[in-house]
Write a protein that holds these residues in place. Structure first.
Motif, PDB file in Angstrom:
ATOM      1  N   SER A   1       0.866  -1.172   0.000  1.00 62.05           N
ATOM      2  CA  SER A   1       0.000   0.000   0.000  1.00 62.05           C
ATOM      3  C   SER A   1       0.902   1.220   0.000  1.00 62.05           C
ATOM      4  CB  SER A   1      -0.878   0.028   1.251  1.00 62.05           C
ATOM      5  OG  SER A   1      -1.706  -1.101   1.290  1.00 62.05           O
ATOM      6  N   SER A   2       0.701   2.087  -0.973  1.00 61.29           N
ATOM      7  CA  SER A   2       1.498   3.299  -1.095  1.00 61.29           C
ATOM      8  C   SER A   2       0.573   4.494  -0.971  1.00 61.29           C
ATOM      9  CB  SER A   2       2.200   3.305  -2.466  1.00 61.29           C
ATOM     10  OG  SER A   2       2.986   4.460  -2.604  1.00 61.29           O
ATOM     11  N   SER A   3       0.994   5.466  -0.180  1.00 63.63           N
ATOM     12  CA  SER A   3       0.183   6.680  -0.028  1.00 63.63           C
ATOM     13  C   SER A   3       1.102   7.890  -0.029  1.00 63.63           C
ATOM     14  CB  SER A   3      -0.650   6.635   1.252  1.00 63.63           C
ATOM     15  OG  SER A   3       0.182   6.566   2.380  1.00 63.63           O
ATOM     16  N   TRP A   4       0.537   9.041  -0.425  1.00 62.21           N
ATOM     17  CA  TRP A   4       1.312  10.274  -0.517  1.00 62.21           C
ATOM     18  C   TRP A   4       0.368  11.453  -0.613  1.00 62.21           C
ATOM     19  CZ3 TRP A   4       0.761   6.562  -4.196  1.00 62.21           C
ATOM     20  CH2 TRP A   4       0.115   6.930  -5.368  1.00 62.21           C
ATOM     21  N   PHE A   5       0.948  12.651  -0.493  1.00 63.43           N
ATOM     22  CA  PHE A   5       0.197  13.885  -0.692  1.00 63.43           C
ATOM     23  C   PHE A   5       0.760  14.570  -1.923  1.00 63.43           C
ATOM     24  CE2 PHE A   5      -0.515  18.446  -0.134  1.00 63.43           C
ATOM     25  CZ  PHE A   5      -1.892  18.460   0.056  1.00 63.43           C
ATOM     26  N   ASN A   6      -0.125  14.947  -2.849  1.00 65.86           N
ATOM     27  CA  ASN A   6       0.293  15.621  -4.072  1.00 65.86           C
ATOM     28  C   ASN A   6       0.166  17.120  -3.855  1.00 65.86           C
ATOM     29  OD1 ASN A   6      -0.135  16.946  -6.781  1.00 65.86           O
ATOM     30  ND2 ASN A   6       0.440  14.879  -7.424  1.00 65.86           N
TER      31      ASN A   6
END
Length: 142
Positions: A24-29
């Motif tokens: 699971s990969s998450s980030w803020f753009n």
């Protein structure tokens, strides 16, 4: 796919009952001002090839062009603190996207740890020229 506007990238790997891993990969753009995430799977291609893995994200258009021969190499790890990884994705008949990174269990690795990883990359003959830290300080809350 992570790009230049993405900060606060986080990866979480979970062992599945079939022996494969879920990632699971998450980030803020920072461009769209949106939290984004994607889920995929990781499987070992062939134990005789070492840590060559096939990483797929079914909802990503990049997955359409991925080879079943593996696209992700776990080059080195101590299984506790860090991993050095290399990703290669074909984007044409003679062109590929290459990505070198290190993964840390610590959001803010110590300077001594970073120096050690940089030395390990150099000893493996890896070019660190384009490495840049991923911002983990200015993370907006979900």
């Amino acid at each position: 796919m992570i790009d230049e506007f993405d900060i606060c990238v986080s990866l979480n790997y979970t062992m599945q009952t079939d022996g494969n891993l879920q990632v699971s990969s998450s980030w803020f753009n920072t461009s769209s001002k949106v939290h984004e995430s994607i889920q995929g799977s990781v499987r070992l291609i062939n134990p005789s090839l070492g840590a060559k893995l096939l990483v797929t994200f079914p909802t990503s258009p990049v997955s359409q062009s991925m080879s079943t021969d593996g696209n992700f190499w776990l080059l080195e790890t101590d299984y506790v603190n860090y991993s050095i990884v290399f990703l290669c994705l074909p984007v044409g008949s003679n062109i590929s996207f290459q990505y070198l990174s290190y993964l840390s269990r610590e959001r803010f690795p110590f300077a001594a740890g970073l120096n050690f990883i940089h030395q390990r990359m150099e000893s493996l003959g890896l070019d660190r020229t384009f490495l840049k830290p991923n911002d983990q300080i200015n993370c907006p809350f979900n």
